[in-house]
Design a protein around this motif. Structure first.
Motif, PDB file in Angstrom:
ATOM      1  N   GLY A  40      74.955  20.363  25.364  1.00 18.24           N
ATOM      2  CA  GLY A  40      75.564  21.673  25.183  1.00 18.24           C
ATOM      3  C   GLY A  40      74.598  22.642  24.548  1.00 18.24           C
ATOM      4  N   ARG A  41      75.012  23.893  24.523  1.00 18.75           N
ATOM      5  CA  ARG A  41      74.177  24.953  23.966  1.00 18.75           C
ATOM      6  C   ARG A  41      75.068  25.925  23.193  1.00 18.75           C
ATOM      7  NH1 ARG A  41      69.692  28.001  27.477  1.00 18.75           N
ATOM      8  NH2 ARG A  41      68.685  26.021  27.068  1.00 18.75           N
ATOM      9  N   LEU A  42      74.550  26.408  22.075  1.00 21.51           N
ATOM     10  CA  LEU A  42      75.240  27.403  21.255  1.00 21.51           C
ATOM     11  C   LEU A  42      74.296  28.580  21.078  1.00 21.51           C
ATOM     12  CD1 LEU A  42      77.710  28.061  19.407  1.00 21.51           C
ATOM     13  CD2 LEU A  42      76.380  27.101  17.524  1.00 21.51           C
ATOM     14  N   ARG A  43      74.779  29.775  21.414  1.00 22.77           N
ATOM     15  CA  ARG A  43      73.919  30.952  21.280  1.00 22.77           C
ATOM     16  C   ARG A  43      74.761  32.170  20.919  1.00 22.77           C
ATOM     17  NH1 ARG A  43      74.427  34.408  25.373  1.00 22.77           N
ATOM     18  NH2 ARG A  43      75.341  33.657  27.289  1.00 22.77           N
ATOM     19  N   ARG A  44      74.104  33.133  20.340  1.00 28.46           N
ATOM     20  CA  ARG A  44      74.735  34.406  20.009  1.00 28.46           C
ATOM     21  C   ARG A  44      74.343  35.389  21.113  1.00 28.46           C
ATOM     22  NH1 ARG A  44      73.863  36.766  14.138  1.00 28.46           N
ATOM     23  NH2 ARG A  44      76.068  36.510  13.758  1.00 28.46           N
ATOM     24  N   PRO A  45      75.324  36.051  21.736  1.00 23.80           N
ATOM     25  CA  PRO A  45      75.002  36.953  22.850  1.00 23.80           C
ATOM     26  C   PRO A  45      74.061  38.096  22.454  1.00 23.80           C
ATOM     27  CG  PRO A  45      77.375  36.649  22.671  1.00 23.80           C
ATOM     28  CD  PRO A  45      76.758  35.969  21.503  1.00 23.80           C
ATOM     29  N   SER A  46      74.221  38.622  21.247  1.00 24.64           N
ATOM     30  CA  SER A  46      73.314  39.662  20.769  1.00 24.64           C
ATOM     31  C   SER A  46      73.272  39.600  19.249  1.00 24.64           C
ATOM     32  CB  SER A  46      73.771  41.057  21.226  1.00 24.64           C
ATOM     33  OG  SER A  46      74.813  41.529  20.403  1.00 24.64           O
ATOM     34  N   ILE A  47      72.247  40.190  18.687  1.00 26.74           N
ATOM     35  CA  ILE A  47      72.100  40.178  17.232  1.00 26.74           C
ATOM     36  C   ILE A  47      73.225  40.960  16.554  1.00 26.74           C
ATOM     37  CG2 ILE A  47      70.594  42.192  17.088  1.00 26.74           C
ATOM     38  CD1 ILE A  47      68.980  40.500  15.002  1.00 26.74           C
ATOM     39  N   TRP A  48      73.852  41.866  17.273  1.00 28.30           N
ATOM     40  CA  TRP A  48      74.909  42.708  16.707  1.00 28.30           C
ATOM     41  C   TRP A  48      76.287  42.067  16.825  1.00 28.30           C
ATOM     42  CZ3 TRP A  48      72.177  45.770  14.015  1.00 28.30           C
ATOM     43  CH2 TRP A  48      70.974  46.248  14.498  1.00 28.30           C
ATOM     44  N   SER A  49      76.386  40.987  17.538  1.00 26.70           N
ATOM     45  CA  SER A  49      77.676  40.342  17.767  1.00 26.70           C
ATOM     46  C   SER A  49      77.947  39.275  16.714  1.00 26.70           C
ATOM     47  CB  SER A  49      77.682  39.695  19.158  1.00 26.70           C
ATOM     48  OG  SER A  49      78.874  38.990  19.358  1.00 26.70           O
ATOM     49  N   SER A  50      79.199  39.165  16.291  1.00 28.18           N
ATOM     50  CA  SER A  50      79.578  38.074  15.395  1.00 28.18           C
ATOM     51  C   SER A  50      80.080  36.870  16.195  1.00 28.18           C
ATOM     52  CB  SER A  50      80.657  38.526  14.404  1.00 28.18           C
ATOM     53  OG  SER A  50      81.834  38.884  15.098  1.00 28.18           O
ATOM     54  N   ASP A  51      80.224  37.041  17.519  1.00 24.72           N
ATOM     55  CA  ASP A  51      80.664  35.951  18.389  1.00 24.72           C
ATOM     56  C   ASP A  51      79.493  35.028  18.720  1.00 24.72           C
ATOM     57  OD1 ASP A  51      83.088  37.239  18.456  1.00 24.72           O
ATOM     58  OD2 ASP A  51      82.906  37.920  20.531  1.00 24.72           O
ATOM     59  N   TYR A  52      79.836  33.795  19.053  1.00 25.63           N
ATOM     60  CA  TYR A  52      78.872  32.832  19.588  1.00 25.63           C
ATOM     61  C   TYR A  52      79.438  32.296  20.892  1.00 25.63           C
ATOM     62  CZ  TYR A  52      75.873  32.483  15.470  1.00 25.63           C
ATOM     63  OH  TYR A  52      74.968  32.745  14.483  1.00 25.63           O
ATOM     64  N   VAL A  53      78.562  31.933  21.806  1.00 28.51           N
ATOM     65  CA  VAL A  53      78.969  31.344  23.072  1.00 28.51           C
ATOM     66  C   VAL A  53      78.503  29.893  23.082  1.00 28.51           C
ATOM     67  CG1 VAL A  53      78.686  31.422  25.579  1.00 28.51           C
ATOM     68  CG2 VAL A  53      78.862  33.549  24.276  1.00 28.51           C
ATOM     69  N   ALA A  54      79.423  28.990  23.404  1.00 26.55           N
ATOM     70  CA  ALA A  54      79.111  27.559  23.504  1.00 26.55           C
ATOM     71  C   ALA A  54      79.290  27.138  24.951  1.00 26.55           C
ATOM     72  CB  ALA A  54      80.031  26.753  22.599  1.00 26.55           C
ATOM     73  N   ILE A  55      78.329  26.377  25.448  1.00 26.56           N
ATOM     74  CA  ILE A  55      78.366  25.887  26.822  1.00 26.56           C
ATOM     75  C   ILE A  55      78.178  24.380  26.790  1.00 26.56           C
ATOM     76  CG2 ILE A  55      77.296  25.989  29.105  1.00 26.56           C
ATOM     77  CD1 ILE A  55      76.191  28.777  28.195  1.00 26.56           C
ATOM     78  N   SER A  56      79.060  23.654  27.465  1.00 22.29           N
ATOM     79  CA  SER A  56      78.940  22.204  27.582  1.00 22.29           C
ATOM     80  C   SER A  56      79.452  21.809  28.962  1.00 22.29           C
ATOM     81  CB  SER A  56      79.731  21.499  26.489  1.00 22.29           C
ATOM     82  OG  SER A  56      79.594  20.106  26.594  1.00 22.29           O
ATOM     83  N   GLY A  57      78.561  21.205  29.744  1.00 23.87           N
ATOM     84  CA  GLY A  57      78.946  20.860  31.115  1.00 23.87           C
ATOM     85  C   GLY A  57      79.259  22.123  31.890  1.00 23.87           C
TER      86      GLY A  57
END
Length: 168
Positions: free
Chosen positions: A33-50
């Motif tokens: 899986g991968r965890l990333r922040r879409p932009s430096i200004w965002s407080s959200d994170y996106v997680a991808i697995s499979g």
């Protein structure tokens, strides 16, 4: 930490990706899986697995609650409520609950336990690995989501500590 016994533990590892692109979770030499922040200004994170993708979204006045939102349906599949000292409960829409607790200051370990009190995984943030209990009864797809969410909680704690240091 997961108690030592005759049980053979499984391990996930993670590594930070170059150029601040997040981190990647690995198991047995293959990306999980991968965890990333879409932009430096965002407080959200996106997680991808499979084939699945989720958004981890902070909410609440102090930002102490989070939702896991399924990126396809845009519905919250889990809600995390945090209490004092980094403790919190992640409740999935199917009713399954997991408790998150951080132990230690210099070498923090983030433990995730089931409703029955069984440790499901323990994330060692300084050593970049996650111990996973093999007979926890949690499917691997949910285990990888829990590990990614634990990494997200580590990132939140680091950001909160950095903000507090700037204010002080």
């Amino acid at each position: 930490m997961i108690p030592s016994s005759s049980v053979t533990l499984s391990t996930f590892t993670w590594s930070n990706l170059p150029k601040n692109q997040g981190c990647e979770l690995w198991r047995d030499g293959r990306p999980l899986g991968r965890l990333r922040r879409p932009s430096i200004w965002s407080s959200d994170y996106v997680a991808i697995s499979g084939e699945k993708q989720w958004t981890f979204r902070r909410r609440g006045f102090w930002g102490n609650c989070s939702d896991i939102v399924d990126s396809d349906s845009q519905h919250a599949i889990a809600t995390f409520t945090c209490s004092l000292a980094g403790r919190g409960t992640l409740t999935f829409s199917d009713g399954q609950k997991f408790d998150f607790v951080c132990h230690g200051l210099w070498r923090p370990v983030w433990s995730v336990t089931s409703e029955k009190g069984q440790v499901v995984l323990a994330l060692h943030s300084r050593e970049s690995f996650v111990e996973v209990t093999p007979d926890s009864g949690v499917p691997e797809s949910r285990l990888s989501l829990l590990a990614l969410f634990a990494l997200y909680r580590v990132r939140q704690a680091e950001e909160d500590a950095a903000s507090a240091a700037i204010v002080a």
